[in-house]
Design a protein around this motif. Structure first.
Motif: not given
Length: 118
Positions: A12-13, A19-20, A63-67, A93-99
């Motif tokens: 999975r890792s 994902r971005a 953007g989403l900050w993951r650990s 994780y950075l990208g174009t927002p989907q919503h």
């Protein structure tokens, strides 16, 4: 098996970075200091993740900050050729927002509309 993880968790890792469009790995690289403790240096690196996330959002990106366990896995650190005293503090994780609700709000033209002196 890395960090005592199952083969499924490791598999999975391998998919997680996909994902971005962009994943930034932020690493604290402490310097010897009698003034700035190690923890303070790590906190400063973590603040960098948040600052990058806010800057990306201001530019219209999501953007989403993951650990997660990879932040602490020394085997993964060795794969990235990090020194023993270096520590991953986040994956951004950075990208174009989907919503639509993820898009940045319109900039406030007058700061006095949101700032109030007490």
């Amino acid at each position: 098996v890395a960090a005592g993880k199952s083969a499924a968790a490791i598999e999975r890792s391998l998919r997680m970075p996909h994902r971005a469009p962009l994943v930034i790995t932020v690493v604290a690289s402490p310097q010897p200091s009698t003034v700035v403790p190690l923890f303070d240096q790590q906190l400063c690196a973590a603040c960098t993740v948040l600052t990058l996330q806010l800057a990306a959002r201001a530019l219209g990106y999501g953007g989403l900050w993951r650990s997660g366990w990879l932040m602490y896995d020394r085997g993964f650190h060795r794969e990235l050729e990090l020194d023993e005293d270096e520590q991953i503090v986040g994956f951004l994780y950075l990208g174009t927002p989907q919503h639509a609700e993820e898009t940045p709000h319109e900039a406030v033209q007058d700061p006095h509309d949101v700032l109030h002196w007490i």
